[in-house]
Design a protein around this motif. Structure first.
Motif, PDB file in Angstrom:
ATOM      1  N   ALA A  27     -45.009  14.497  22.842  1.00 29.58           N
ATOM      2  CA  ALA A  27     -44.780  14.287  24.275  1.00 29.58           C
ATOM      3  C   ALA A  27     -46.036  13.858  25.015  1.00 29.58           C
ATOM      4  N   ARG A  28     -47.205  14.345  24.611  1.00 28.03           N
ATOM      5  CA  ARG A  28     -48.449  14.030  25.306  1.00 28.03           C
ATOM      6  C   ARG A  28     -49.143  12.795  24.727  1.00 28.03           C
ATOM      7  N   LEU A  29     -48.507  12.193  23.731  1.00 29.01           N
ATOM      8  CA  LEU A  29     -49.132  11.059  23.049  1.00 29.01           C
ATOM      9  C   LEU A  29     -48.402   9.741  23.282  1.00 29.01           C
ATOM     10  N   ALA A  30     -47.114   9.800  23.541  1.00 25.39           N
ATOM     11  CA  ALA A  30     -46.338   8.566  23.692  1.00 25.39           C
ATOM     12  C   ALA A  30     -45.171   8.804  24.640  1.00 25.39           C
ATOM     13  N   PRO A  31     -44.874   7.862  25.525  1.00 24.78           N
ATOM     14  CA  PRO A  31     -43.727   8.021  26.423  1.00 24.78           C
ATOM     15  C   PRO A  31     -42.423   7.937  25.640  1.00 24.78           C
ATOM     16  N   GLY A  32     -41.410   8.650  26.126  1.00 25.64           N
ATOM     17  CA  GLY A  32     -40.106   8.612  25.488  1.00 25.64           C
ATOM     18  C   GLY A  32     -39.882   9.678  24.438  1.00 25.64           C
ATOM     19  N   PHE A  33     -40.879  10.553  24.218  1.00 31.55           N
ATOM     20  CA  PHE A  33     -40.745  11.592  23.201  1.00 31.55           C
ATOM     21  C   PHE A  33     -40.925  12.985  23.828  1.00 31.55           C
ATOM     22  N   GLU A  34     -40.463  13.130  25.061  1.00 33.58           N
ATOM     23  CA  GLU A  34     -40.722  14.354  25.812  1.00 33.58           C
ATOM     24  C   GLU A  34     -40.118  15.598  25.156  1.00 33.58           C
ATOM     25  N   ASP A  35     -39.034  15.449  24.409  1.00 36.41           N
ATOM     26  CA  ASP A  35     -38.356  16.601  23.808  1.00 36.41           C
ATOM     27  C   ASP A  35     -38.690  16.804  22.337  1.00 36.41           C
ATOM     28  N   SER A  36     -39.573  15.969  21.791  1.00 40.04           N
ATOM     29  CA  SER A  36     -39.741  15.914  20.336  1.00 40.04           C
ATOM     30  C   SER A  36     -40.149  17.235  19.700  1.00 40.04           C
ATOM     31  N   GLY A  37     -40.885  18.087  20.396  1.00 35.03           N
ATOM     32  CA  GLY A  37     -41.359  19.327  19.796  1.00 35.03           C
ATOM     33  C   GLY A  37     -40.297  20.376  19.572  1.00 35.03           C
ATOM     34  N   ASN A  38     -39.100  20.167  20.126  1.00 30.38           N
ATOM     35  CA  ASN A  38     -38.051  21.183  20.011  1.00 30.38           C
ATOM     36  C   ASN A  38     -36.685  20.615  19.634  1.00 30.38           C
ATOM     37  N   VAL A  39     -36.637  19.401  19.087  1.00 28.56           N
ATOM     38  CA  VAL A  39     -35.317  18.839  18.783  1.00 28.56           C
ATOM     39  C   VAL A  39     -34.620  19.619  17.672  1.00 28.56           C
ATOM     40  N   GLY A  40     -35.385  20.286  16.793  1.00 28.18           N
ATOM     41  CA  GLY A  40     -34.747  21.144  15.793  1.00 28.18           C
ATOM     42  C   GLY A  40     -33.992  22.288  16.444  1.00 28.18           C
ATOM     43  N   GLN A  41     -34.566  22.867  17.499  1.00 33.00           N
ATOM     44  CA  GLN A  41     -33.875  23.917  18.249  1.00 33.00           C
ATOM     45  C   GLN A  41     -32.692  23.343  19.021  1.00 33.00           C
ATOM     46  N   MET A  42     -32.840  22.133  19.522  1.00 31.79           N
ATOM     47  CA  MET A  42     -31.742  21.493  20.241  1.00 31.79           C
ATOM     48  C   MET A  42     -30.566  21.219  19.304  1.00 31.79           C
ATOM     49  N   ASP A  43     -30.857  20.925  18.027  1.00 33.43           N
ATOM     50  CA  ASP A  43     -29.785  20.785  17.039  1.00 33.43           C
ATOM     51  C   ASP A  43     -28.998  22.086  16.936  1.00 33.43           C
ATOM     52  N   LEU A  44     -29.722  23.225  16.873  1.00 34.23           N
ATOM     53  CA  LEU A  44     -29.051  24.516  16.778  1.00 34.23           C
ATOM     54  C   LEU A  44     -28.169  24.769  18.002  1.00 34.23           C
ATOM     55  N   ILE A  45     -28.649  24.383  19.158  1.00 32.83           N
ATOM     56  CA  ILE A  45     -27.851  24.549  20.377  1.00 32.83           C
ATOM     57  C   ILE A  45     -26.595  23.692  20.319  1.00 32.83           C
ATOM     58  N   LEU A  46     -26.718  22.458  19.823  1.00 35.15           N
ATOM     59  CA  LEU A  46     -25.541  21.604  19.681  1.00 35.15           C
ATOM     60  C   LEU A  46     -24.547  22.223  18.701  1.00 35.15           C
ATOM     61  N   ALA A  47     -25.048  22.794  17.602  1.00 36.17           N
ATOM     62  CA  ALA A  47     -24.159  23.460  16.648  1.00 36.17           C
ATOM     63  C   ALA A  47     -23.437  24.631  17.294  1.00 36.17           C
ATOM     64  N   LEU A  48     -24.142  25.394  18.125  1.00 33.51           N
ATOM     65  CA  LEU A  48     -23.504  26.523  18.799  1.00 33.51           C
ATOM     66  C   LEU A  48     -22.506  26.056  19.853  1.00 33.51           C
ATOM     67  N   GLN A  49     -22.754  24.921  20.468  1.00 36.19           N
ATOM     68  CA  GLN A  49     -21.765  24.347  21.385  1.00 36.19           C
ATOM     69  C   GLN A  49     -20.509  23.933  20.616  1.00 36.19           C
ATOM     70  N   TRP A  50     -20.719  23.406  19.389  1.00 32.04           N
ATOM     71  CA  TRP A  50     -19.570  23.073  18.538  1.00 32.04           C
ATOM     72  C   TRP A  50     -18.772  24.340  18.237  1.00 32.04           C
ATOM     73  N   VAL A  51     -19.465  25.435  17.911  1.00 30.35           N
ATOM     74  CA  VAL A  51     -18.783  26.702  17.650  1.00 30.35           C
ATOM     75  C   VAL A  51     -17.991  27.136  18.885  1.00 30.35           C
ATOM     76  N   ARG A  52     -18.615  27.073  20.036  1.00 32.26           N
ATOM     77  CA  ARG A  52     -17.921  27.454  21.281  1.00 32.26           C
ATOM     78  C   ARG A  52     -16.635  26.653  21.471  1.00 32.26           C
ATOM     79  N   ASP A  53     -16.703  25.354  21.205  1.00 36.04           N
ATOM     80  CA  ASP A  53     -15.590  24.457  21.501  1.00 36.04           C
ATOM     81  C   ASP A  53     -14.534  24.406  20.408  1.00 36.04           C
ATOM     82  N   ASN A  54     -14.877  24.801  19.183  1.00 34.47           N
ATOM     83  CA  ASN A  54     -13.972  24.568  18.053  1.00 34.47           C
ATOM     84  C   ASN A  54     -13.592  25.803  17.250  1.00 34.47           C
ATOM     85  N   ILE A  55     -14.349  26.880  17.348  1.00 32.99           N
ATOM     86  CA  ILE A  55     -14.162  27.965  16.386  1.00 32.99           C
ATOM     87  C   ILE A  55     -12.825  28.669  16.554  1.00 32.99           C
TER      88      ILE A  55
END
Length: 517
Positions: free
Chosen positions: A160-188
Motif C-alpha cells: 500500500a505504501r509502495l504503489a497506488p492501487g494496492f491499498e488492501d494488499s496486506g490483508n486480502v487473505g483475511q478478506m478471503d476468509l470474510i468472503l467465505a464466512l459471507q458465503w456461509v451466512r448466505d448459503n449454509i
C-alpha cells in the motif's frame, strides 16, 4: 466413460474419508446463491468438496464473488490450495474454495463448525485428511466446513505504501476468509446449517487468523463462537515493518520499491522463492507475511492493548499443548546430548524470540525445576516463553474484560515419527476432529479415542450452546483472574488453577512481542 482424470478424482475423494465409505442411494444437490452443486452421500453424511466461494481474483486485490452458473457443478474433489512453498499437491491462484460435510440438506438448522487451517499464514489447505469432517458431522449432528484462502505474499504482502492501487494488499487473505464466512451466512441453511450459530475453530495459524477476525469490523456478526488451538495473534504487523518486509521481498525478486506494481504480473515461482530472504525485522528465518494494521480492514491490534471489543461477546476456547515446541525442535540433531553448556547456545534469540539471555533462562529453570534435564528445559522454556505467552495474554485480557473464555492445555502425548512422545504442536487436531485413526494422525494408542470423545464433544457443545461443558468432562470453569482455571486434557481430564504458574510468572517480566510484529 471413465477417464484418467475422473479415476484420479474418484480416488482422491475416497482417500479423504477416514473409514471405508458406503454409497447411499442418492447424490445430494443444493442450490447456492451462485448456482447448483452436486455432492456425494456417504455413510449418512452429504459431502461437497471444492465449492467455489470466490472468483479467480486479481493478484493483491480484494476477493470477488464468483460469476453465477446455471448447470449443476460436481462438488466431489477438493479445490486448489493457495500457491506456497512445500509439498501441497494442488496449487493455484484460483484457490477460493470450501468444503461442506452435513448430515442432511434439510431445514434442521444445525450448528456450523468452520475450520481454518494452520501453516502460519504461509502454507496449508483445508483438504488435509485430519480435517475430514465426516466423523465430527455425524458425531454432533453439525455442519462442518473447511476452506482455502490466499496465503503468504499472495494474501499478505503489504504494497500500500509502495504503489497506488494496492491499498488492501496486506490483508486480502483475511478478506478471503470474510468472503467465505459471507458465503456461509448466505448459503449454509440450504446445507442444513444454522447461520446464526457459526463457530470458527482453527489450529496454529488458523487460530491466529481467528483472533485477527475478532478485531475486524467486516467480520462482525459472521460468526458467534470461536476456538483457537495453539494459535494466537496478540498484535498484527505494523504498516512500517510490513513495508520494510515488502521492500526486502521486492529486492529479492529484483524490483525496486518504485516498481512494486510489477510483482502483480511476475511468475508465481519467483515470488515464492523470494520469501526465503532473511526477515529484516526478526533478523532470522524467511520473510514473515501476516495481517497488517492497515487501518482499513484491520483498525487495531487483536489483543493489544486489550481484547478487541468486537470479539468480547463471542464465547471462546483458548488451547495450547504442554510440549508445544517439541513439534518444531524435537527431531533436531542439535538437541542430541544437550548439556547445560550447549543448551545456552541452543537458546538463541531466534529460538526464544524474546529479549532474554539464555543464561537467565537456564538459571531460572534450574531454580524452578532442579530435577529437569537440559532437554526438558529447552522444550519447556521455548514453549512457555514463545508459544504459550500469546495464549496467556489473550486469556488474561478476556478475563479482565469479563469476556467468556475456557482454557485448556493438552497433556496427552502424541508420538512423533522418531518415536519420541509428547503433547506437541498439532497433537490436538485429530482429537478435536475425532480423527485419531485418520491418515497423518500421530495422536493414537490407549486413551486417544476416549480423549477424542471428550474434546470433540466439548467443541460441539460450544458450537451448539456457546458453552463447552458436557457430561463427559469435569465441570469446566471459565478462565478468571487470579485463579486462571485451566482444563488439563488427558485420558482423565482435570481442572487446575494456574498450571505452570512459576513459568508464567518468570516470563511475565519480559515484554512479549508477537513474532512477526
Amino acid at each position: 466413460m471413465i477417464t484418467r482424470r475422473s479415476a484420479i478424482a474418484a480416488g482422491l475423494a475416497g482417500a479423504a474419508l477416514p473409514f471405508a465409505a458406503r454409497a447411499d442411494s442418492y447424490d445430494p444437490q443444493v442450490r447456492t446463491t451462485a448456482g447448483p452443486v452436486v455432492g456425494l452421500r456417504r455413510d449418512g453424511i452429504s459431502v461437497f468438496k471444492g465449492v467455489r466461494y470466490g472468483a479467480l481474483t486479481r493478484r493483491f486485490q480484494p476477493p470477488e464473488r464468483p460469476a453465477p452458473w446455471r448447470e449443476p457443478v460436481r462438488a466431489t474433489t477438493y479445490g486448489a490450495a493457495s500457491p506456497q512453498r512445500g509439498d501441497e499437491a494442488n496449487q493455484s491462484e484460483d484457490c477460493l474454495f470450501l468444503n461442506v460435510w452435513t448430515p442432511g440438506t434439510d431445514a434442521a438448522r444445525r450448528p456450523v463448525m468452520v475450520y481454518i487451517h494452520g501453516g502460519a499464514y504461509s502454507s496449508g489447505s483445508g483438504s488435509d485428511p485430519l480435517y475430514d469432517g465426516t466423523r465430527l458431522a455425524a458425531r454432533g449432528d453439525v455442519v462442518v466446513v473447511t476452506l482455502n484462502h490466499r496465503l503468504n505474499v499472495f494474501g499478505y504482502a503489504y504494497l500500500a505504501r509502495l504503489a497506488p492501487g494496492f491499498e488492501d494488499s496486506g490483508n486480502v487473505g483475511q478478506m478471503d476468509l470474510i468472503l467465505a464466512l459471507q458465503w456461509v451466512r448466505d448459503n449454509i441453511a440450504a446445507f442444513g446449517g444454522d447461520p446464526s450459530r457459526v463457530m470458527l475453530f482453527g489450529q496454529s495459524g488458523g487460530g491466529a487468523k481467528i483472533a485477527t477476525l475478532m478485531a475486524t469490523p467486516a467480520a462482525q456478526g459472521l460468526f458467534h463462537r470461536a476456538a483457537t488451538m495453539s494459535g494466537q495473534q496478540v498484535t498484527a504487523s505494523g504498516p512500517i515493518n510490513a513495508t520494510t518486509r515488502a521492500t526486502a521481498w521486492l529486492k529479492a525478486i529484483g524490483l525496486t520499491p518504485d516498481r512494486a506494481a510489477e510483482a502483480a504480473t511476475m511468475p508465481v515461482e519467483r515470488l515464492l522463492e523470494a520469501q526465503t530472504a532473511e526477515d529484516p525485522i526478526l533478523g532470522f528465518g524467511g520473510l514473515y507475511f501476516g495481517p497488517v494494521l492497515d487501518f482499513r480492514t484491520l483498525p487495531r491490534h487483536p489483543f493489544y492493548p486489550d481484547a478487541a471489543p468486537l470479539g468480547r461477546s463471542i464465547p471462546m476456547i483458548i488451547g495450547n499443548t504442554r510440549e508445544e515446541t517439541l513439534g518444531f525442535m524435537g527431531n533436531d540433531p542439535k538437541n542430541v546430548g544437550l548439556t547445560w553448556e550447549t543448551l545456552a547456545t541452543r537458546l538463541s534469540p531466534g529460538v526464544m524470540r524474546i529479549d532474554i539471555t539464555p543464561e537467565a533462562v537456564i538459571a531460572g529453570y534450574r531454580a524452578m525445576h532442579p530435577d529437569w534435564s537440559p532437554d526438558q528445559v529447552l522444550i519447556a522454556a521455548t514453549t512457555a516463553g514463545r508459544s504459550w505467552r500469546g495464549a496467556v495474554i489473550e486469556a488474561e485480557e478476556r478475563a479482565k474484560a469479563g469476556a467468556p473464555a475456557w482454557v485448556y492445555r493438552l497433556d496427552f502425548p502424541g508420538e512423533m515419527a522418531s518415536g519420541r512422545k509428547g503433547a506437541f504442536h498439532t497433537a490436538d487436531i485429530p482429537l478435536v476432529f475425532d480423527n485419531v485413526e485418520a491418515a497423518g494422525s500421530r495422536t493414537r494408542g490407549p486413551g486417544a479415542q476416549a480423549l477424542a470423545d471428550r474434546m470433540s464433544d466439548a467443541f460441539i457443545a460450544l458450537a451448539r450452546d456457546g458453552d463447552p461443558n458436557h457430561a463427559g468432562l469435569p465441570p469446566w470453569d471459565r478462565y478468571e483472574l487470579p485463579r486462571r482455571q485451566t482444563m488439563l486434557m488427558d485420558v482423565q481430564p482435570r481442572m487446575a488453577d494456574d498450571p505452570r504458574g512459576d513459568e508464567r510468572a518468570f516470563f511475565s517480566a519480559i515484554p512479549y512481542i508477537q513474532p512477526g510484529t
